[in-house]
Design an enzyme around this catalytic site. Structure first.
Site, mmCIF file in Angstrom:
data_model
loop_
_atom_site.group_PDB
_atom_site.id
_atom_site.type_symbol
_atom_site.label_atom_id
_atom_site.label_comp_id
_atom_site.label_asym_id
_atom_site.label_seq_id
_atom_site.Cartn_x
_atom_site.Cartn_y
_atom_site.Cartn_z
ATOM 1 N N ASP A 187 0.849 -1.191 0.000
ATOM 2 C CA ASP A 187 0.000 0.000 0.000
ATOM 3 C C ASP A 187 0.885 1.242 0.000
ATOM 4 O OD1 ASP A 187 -2.700 1.187 0.260
ATOM 5 O OD2 ASP A 187 -1.907 1.938 2.153
ATOM 6 N N GLU A 271 -1.509 -1.137 -5.775
ATOM 7 C CA GLU A 271 -2.696 -0.404 -6.154
ATOM 8 C C GLU A 271 -2.444 0.277 -7.488
ATOM 9 O OE1 GLU A 271 -5.722 2.575 -3.767
ATOM 10 O OE2 GLU A 271 -3.714 2.209 -3.033
ATOM 11 N N ASP A 352 -3.064 1.284 7.498
ATOM 12 C CA ASP A 352 -2.309 1.014 6.277
ATOM 13 C C ASP A 352 -2.025 -0.477 6.088
ATOM 14 O OD1 ASP A 352 -2.306 3.724 5.844
ATOM 15 O OD2 ASP A 352 -0.349 4.036 6.777
#
Ligand SMILES: [Zn+2]
Length: 395
Positions: A187, A271, A352
């Site tokens: 992330d 992502e 996170d």
């Protein structure tokens, strides 16, 4: 066996004579590129196309004129190479993959020369360019791989005046690693550069905060200087120097990090941040983080390709921060200031790390079914999910 191509870049300290020869070569490369571009542009207005062979013939003719006789003084290899680059630029333009090529200037992109095998000699670890009696003084900061043979050598000088040489090699040492069963979700954030689904957090490089402050100050200082003044030039040089230092440190850090992640994991889920999010909100820290992120992603992807690993990019609308990675419940709200939270199922999450775990799960689903992952998008909460995820990327 098919070898991968790999570029090795080093600092270079040319002698005065070599520096003069290289600068002269850069100038000739620019001249030839711009002349050929002008000729092709002129033909283009008449609805005609000029190809590489024709520009090569023009080069021969230019060299015979009194005005351009100086083109004979430098190696012809980089001059031919720049015509090939121009050909590629036009091919991309006609293929609608790129804009119309623009002229090279001294300040921008105009200080490099590319040599193919006929333009250099690489022997006993020494690199000698055509038209130069002595080998180049290169700082071999990391060794060329065993058996690596350069096929192309590019010499360049950056805005700060530093010299570099890049050797593009067929590298027989890069072979796929043995399969690993590990998978990791990655992330991206602002306070931490990256958070892994394993719980590990990767911070920004140690000096980066100080460097950013210095950069912001130098940029403010530059903005105050009068156009065309000597002081403005000095200020611009200073900004460029700080930029270069930040970029160097970041690249070193990202190289180590991506190599480790690719070695340790078979599957890496990230992502899929689009360009659209990246151009929004151009604060300085955003700009630097975005640059770091795209550099990270490209390193991760090419190293994964070298070593037989897989990188999966998951749709960014996926509500990774509001979804409990333990039970699958989606929270209604997850304001940005909430760093840890406890789900109704009793699991306490680091925001996170939870997001990274969700990315990993989503990536595994993609790998299993080969489809895009947008599981929450069609639910009633879909719209607010999108908004929530957009705000997550803002500082
Ligand atoms: Zn839960």
């Amino acid at each position: 066996m098919n070898h991968v191509k790999r570029a090795f870049k080093y600092r270079l300290y040319p002698s005065d004579a070599q520096a003069a020869e290289l600068s002269r070569t850069f100038g000739c490369v620019r001249k030839v590129y711009n002349l050929a571009l002008a000729a092709r542009t002129e033909a283009w207005t008449r609805q005609e196309r000029v190809n590489y062979n024709q520009t090569s013939a023009m080069l021969t003719a230019w060299k015979k004129t009194e005005e351009l006789a100086y083109l004979n003084e430098v190696s012809s290899v980089p001059l031919q190479q720049t015509l090939r680059h121009l050909q590629t630029a036009f091919t991309n333009f006609f293929g609608k993959r790129a804009r119309y090529p623009h002229f090279k200037s001294r300040r921008k992109s105009g200080k490099s020369a590319e040599y193919t095998t006929s333009g250099f000699r690489f022997r006993d670890g020494k690199l000698t360019l055509a038209k130069m009696p002595e080998p180049l003084d290169i700082v071999w900061s990391r060794p060329l791989s065993e058996g690596a043979k350069p096929s192309t050598v590019t010499v360049s000088q950056d805005a700060v005046g530093r010299w570099f040489v890049s050797l593009l090699c067929d590298d027989p040492s890069v072979t796929p690693l043995g399969a690993s069963g590990n998978a990791v979700g990655i992330d991206v954030g602002l306070d931490h550069l990256l958070t892994l689904s394993t719980g590990e957090k990767v911070t920004n490089p140690r000096h980066e905060r100080k460097d950013r402050v210095r950069l912001a100050k130098a940029q403010r200082n530059l903005a105050k200087k009068t156009r065309g003044s000597a002081n403005r030039n000095k200020a611009r040089h200073r900004v460029a120097r700080i930029h270069a230092r930040i970029a160097d440190r970041r690249r070193d850090g990202l190289h180590k990090l991506t190599t480790r992640l690719v070695r340790e994991n078979q599957t890496l889920v990230i992502e899929d941040l689009t360009v659209r999010t990246m151009v929004k909100n151009r604060t300085l820290s955003r700009a630097i983080s975005d640059a770091a992120w795209s550099q990270f992603r490209s390193m991760l992807e090419y190293k994964a390709a070298w070593y037989g690993r897989e990188v999966i990019a998951v749709d960014r609308w996926f509500p990774s921060s509001r979804l409990c990675s333990a039970c699958g419940t989606v929270q209604d709200k997850m304001p940005l200031h909430v760093r840890t939270w406890t789900c109704d199922c009793g699991t306490t999450h680091d925001r996170d790390v939870n997001a990274a775990k969700n990315l990993l799960a989503a990536g595994r689903a993609v790998a299993a079914c080969g489809a895009g992952v947008r599981p929450q998008r069609s639910t009633p909460g879909g719209q607010s999910a999108m908004k929530q995820e957009v705000s997550r990327h803002e500082p």
